[in-house]
Scaffold this motif. Structure first.
Motif, PDB file in Angstrom:
ATOM      1  N   TYR A   1     -67.658  20.659  13.437  1.00 59.46           N
ATOM      2  CA  TYR A   1     -66.292  20.396  12.562  1.00 59.46           C
ATOM      3  C   TYR A   1     -65.952  21.553  11.949  1.00 59.46           C
ATOM      4  N   MET A   2     -66.658  22.258  11.051  1.00 57.41           N
ATOM      5  CA  MET A   2     -66.412  23.398  10.209  1.00 57.41           C
ATOM      6  C   MET A   2     -65.754  24.541  11.205  1.00 57.41           C
ATOM      7  N   LEU A   3     -66.454  24.711  12.136  1.00 60.47           N
ATOM      8  CA  LEU A   3     -66.016  25.747  12.949  1.00 60.47           C
ATOM      9  C   LEU A   3     -64.834  25.398  13.731  1.00 60.47           C
ATOM     10  N   GLN A   4     -64.571  24.372  14.074  1.00 60.68           N
ATOM     11  CA  GLN A   4     -63.029  23.850  14.475  1.00 60.68           C
ATOM     12  C   GLN A   4     -62.143  24.029  13.430  1.00 60.68           C
ATOM     13  N   GLU A   5     -62.378  23.794  12.229  1.00 58.14           N
ATOM     14  CA  GLU A   5     -61.338  24.006  10.867  1.00 58.14           C
ATOM     15  C   GLU A   5     -61.091  25.644  10.715  1.00 58.14           C
ATOM     16  N   GLN A   6     -62.245  26.365  11.008  1.00 58.64           N
ATOM     17  CA  GLN A   6     -62.195  27.777  10.815  1.00 58.64           C
ATOM     18  C   GLN A   6     -61.158  28.287  11.989  1.00 58.64           C
ATOM     19  N   GLU A   7     -61.433  27.893  13.271  1.00 57.84           N
ATOM     20  CA  GLU A   7     -60.783  28.397  14.433  1.00 57.84           C
ATOM     21  C   GLU A   7     -59.312  27.921  14.385  1.00 57.84           C
ATOM     22  N   ALA A   8     -58.925  26.960  13.706  1.00 49.44           N
ATOM     23  CA  ALA A   8     -57.444  26.306  13.446  1.00 49.44           C
ATOM     24  C   ALA A   8     -57.040  27.390  12.492  1.00 49.44           C
ATOM     25  N   HIS A   9     -57.682  27.632  11.178  1.00 55.56           N
ATOM     26  CA  HIS A   9     -57.084  28.582  10.244  1.00 55.56           C
ATOM     27  C   HIS A   9     -57.004  30.053  10.930  1.00 55.56           C
ATOM     28  N   ALA A  10     -57.885  30.548  11.892  1.00 60.91           N
ATOM     29  CA  ALA A  10     -57.893  31.771  12.693  1.00 60.91           C
ATOM     30  C   ALA A  10     -56.590  31.904  13.309  1.00 60.91           C
ATOM     31  N   ALA A  11     -56.153  30.749  13.901  1.00 62.15           N
ATOM     32  CA  ALA A  11     -54.899  30.761  14.735  1.00 62.15           C
ATOM     33  C   ALA A  11     -53.816  31.007  14.074  1.00 62.15           C
ATOM     34  N   GLU A  12     -53.717  30.532  12.558  1.00 59.85           N
ATOM     35  CA  GLU A  12     -52.747  30.543  11.612  1.00 59.85           C
ATOM     36  C   GLU A  12     -52.552  32.126  10.866  1.00 59.85           C
TER      37      GLU A  12
ATOM     38  N   GLU B   1     -54.290  39.704  -4.289  1.00 61.95           N
ATOM     39  CA  GLU B   1     -55.415  39.372  -4.151  1.00 61.95           C
ATOM     40  C   GLU B   1     -56.085  38.019  -4.609  1.00 61.95           C
ATOM     41  N   ARG B   2     -55.277  37.740  -5.801  1.00 63.55           N
ATOM     42  CA  ARG B   2     -55.814  36.366  -6.550  1.00 63.55           C
ATOM     43  C   ARG B   2     -55.280  35.248  -5.837  1.00 63.55           C
ATOM     44  N   LYS B   3     -54.145  35.255  -5.091  1.00 61.80           N
ATOM     45  CA  LYS B   3     -53.439  34.277  -4.428  1.00 61.80           C
ATOM     46  C   LYS B   3     -54.671  33.863  -3.296  1.00 61.80           C
ATOM     47  N   GLY B   4     -55.413  35.026  -2.679  1.00 59.05           N
ATOM     48  CA  GLY B   4     -56.294  34.469  -1.708  1.00 59.05           C
ATOM     49  C   GLY B   4     -55.935  35.374  -0.614  1.00 59.05           C
ATOM     50  N   TYR B   5     -55.011  36.233  -0.522  1.00 63.76           N
ATOM     51  CA  TYR B   5     -54.921  36.870   0.775  1.00 63.76           C
ATOM     52  C   TYR B   5     -55.831  38.206   0.928  1.00 63.76           C
TER      53      TYR B   5
ATOM     54  N   GLU C   1     -56.353  51.838  14.026  1.00 64.75           N
ATOM     55  CA  GLU C   1     -57.926  51.948  13.577  1.00 64.75           C
ATOM     56  C   GLU C   1     -57.668  52.011  12.174  1.00 64.75           C
ATOM     57  N   GLU C   2     -56.715  52.303  11.499  1.00 65.21           N
ATOM     58  CA  GLU C   2     -56.612  52.237  10.017  1.00 65.21           C
ATOM     59  C   GLU C   2     -56.527  50.706   9.483  1.00 65.21           C
ATOM     60  N   LEU C   3     -56.501  50.115  10.380  1.00 68.75           N
ATOM     61  CA  LEU C   3     -56.541  48.401   9.968  1.00 68.75           C
ATOM     62  C   LEU C   3     -58.183  47.769  10.198  1.00 68.75           C
ATOM     63  N   VAL C   4     -58.549  47.277   8.945  1.00 64.92           N
ATOM     64  CA  VAL C   4     -60.071  46.829   9.013  1.00 64.92           C
ATOM     65  C   VAL C   4     -60.111  45.359   9.286  1.00 64.92           C
ATOM     66  N   SER C   5     -60.910  45.043  10.234  1.00 64.71           N
ATOM     67  CA  SER C   5     -61.283  43.809  10.400  1.00 64.71           C
ATOM     68  C   SER C   5     -62.660  43.299   9.874  1.00 64.71           C
ATOM     69  N   TYR C   6     -62.546  42.335   8.902  1.00 64.03           N
ATOM     70  CA  TYR C   6     -63.916  42.016   8.266  1.00 64.03           C
ATOM     71  C   TYR C   6     -63.888  40.670   7.987  1.00 64.03           C
ATOM     72  N   THR C   7     -64.927  40.076   7.394  1.00 60.60           N
ATOM     73  CA  THR C   7     -64.881  38.627   6.836  1.00 60.60           C
ATOM     74  C   THR C   7     -65.059  38.794   5.278  1.00 60.60           C
ATOM     75  N   ASN C   8     -64.272  38.192   4.629  1.00 61.24           N
ATOM     76  CA  ASN C   8     -64.231  38.147   3.123  1.00 61.24           C
ATOM     77  C   ASN C   8     -64.812  36.734   2.718  1.00 61.24           C
ATOM     78  N   ASN C   9     -66.248  36.786   2.163  1.00 58.22           N
ATOM     79  CA  ASN C   9     -67.085  35.808   1.796  1.00 58.22           C
ATOM     80  C   ASN C   9     -66.158  34.437   1.019  1.00 58.22           C
ATOM     81  N   ALA C  10     -65.177  34.736   0.495  1.00 59.23           N
ATOM     82  CA  ALA C  10     -64.363  33.906  -0.557  1.00 59.23           C
ATOM     83  C   ALA C  10     -63.553  32.813   0.619  1.00 59.23           C
ATOM     84  N   GLU C  11     -63.449  33.535   1.871  1.00 59.92           N
ATOM     85  CA  GLU C  11     -62.628  32.920   2.873  1.00 59.92           C
ATOM     86  C   GLU C  11     -62.825  31.340   2.909  1.00 59.92           C
ATOM     87  N   LYS C  12     -64.156  30.834   3.072  1.00 54.77           N
ATOM     88  CA  LYS C  12     -64.563  29.712   3.124  1.00 54.77           C
ATOM     89  C   LYS C  12     -64.071  28.597   1.843  1.00 54.77           C
TER      90      LYS C  12
END
Ligand code: ADP
Length: 169
Positions: free
Chosen positions: A9-20, A46-50, A154-165
């Motif tokens: 379920y969590m994976l589905q949620e994350q995928e749904a957000h990833a699409a947006e 940053e504080r907004k969550g972006y 290549e100047e754009l960095v793809s990473y997971t921010n642990n606060a995303e969840k």
């Protein structure tokens, strides 16, 4: 036993957000840099969550400023605007998040600080339209074009921010 469907379920949620997920181009103009507002502006996004995925400081050439503002070339203020953008250091950034293009514009406020609501960046920190301290892409097409103009892929960095969840659930 319960862990499996919950995880799915969590994976589905994350995928749904990833699409947006969207990216927008944000620049702190020379007035914002000179007035010491870099951290204030970054902090609001940053504080907004972006998520900050690209950032650099540079002095754009006038030719580059004209490319950036090409849509406005018929406007009487075009030349002054391009002179101004190329007059000193600019902070160029790409911010990522759900709805960041449209909501980023809300955080920034109306073009003319006389009309920007208090609580917005321009409403709180600027007074006149010629010195409104920040730029933000006004739609998905412009965002794509502006990111491409200001950054190499290549100047754009793809990473997971642990606060995303905690931001997206
Ligand atoms: P925005 O930056 O809110 O997307 P525009 O794309 O319409 O607004 O204009 C680009 C920039 O040109 C503005 O941020 C502002 O710095 C400048 N500008 C807009 N309108 C005027 C004006 N009437 N006189 C002087 N400068 C202006």
């Amino acid at each position: 036993v319960l862990a499996i469907p919950a995880a799915a379920y969590m994976l589905q949620e994350q995928e749904a957000h990833a699409a947006e997920m969207e990216q927008t181009f944000i620049a702190i103009k020379p007035d914002g840099v000179q007035r010491g507002l870099i951290s204030e502006i970054i902090s609001r996004f940053e504080r907004k969550g972006y998520k900050l995925v690209a950032i650099k400081i540079l002095v754009p050439s006038k030719d580059f400023a004209q490319k950036h503002y090409h849509d406005l070339k018929e406007r009487p203020f075009f030349d002054g605007l391009c002179d101004f953008l190329s007059s000193g250091p600019v902070i160029a950034m790409v911010w990522e998040g759900e709805g960041v293009i449209k909501y980023g514009r809300k955080l920034i406020g109306a073009t003319d600080p006389q009309k920007s609501e208090p609580g917005t960046i321009r409403g709180d920190l600027a007074v006149v339209v010629e010195r409104n301290i920040i730029h933000g892409s006004d739609g998905p097409e412009t965002a794509k074009d502006e990111i491409k103009l200001w950054f190499k892929p290549e100047e754009l960095v793809s990473y997971t921010n642990n606060a995303e969840k905690w931001i997206y659930g």
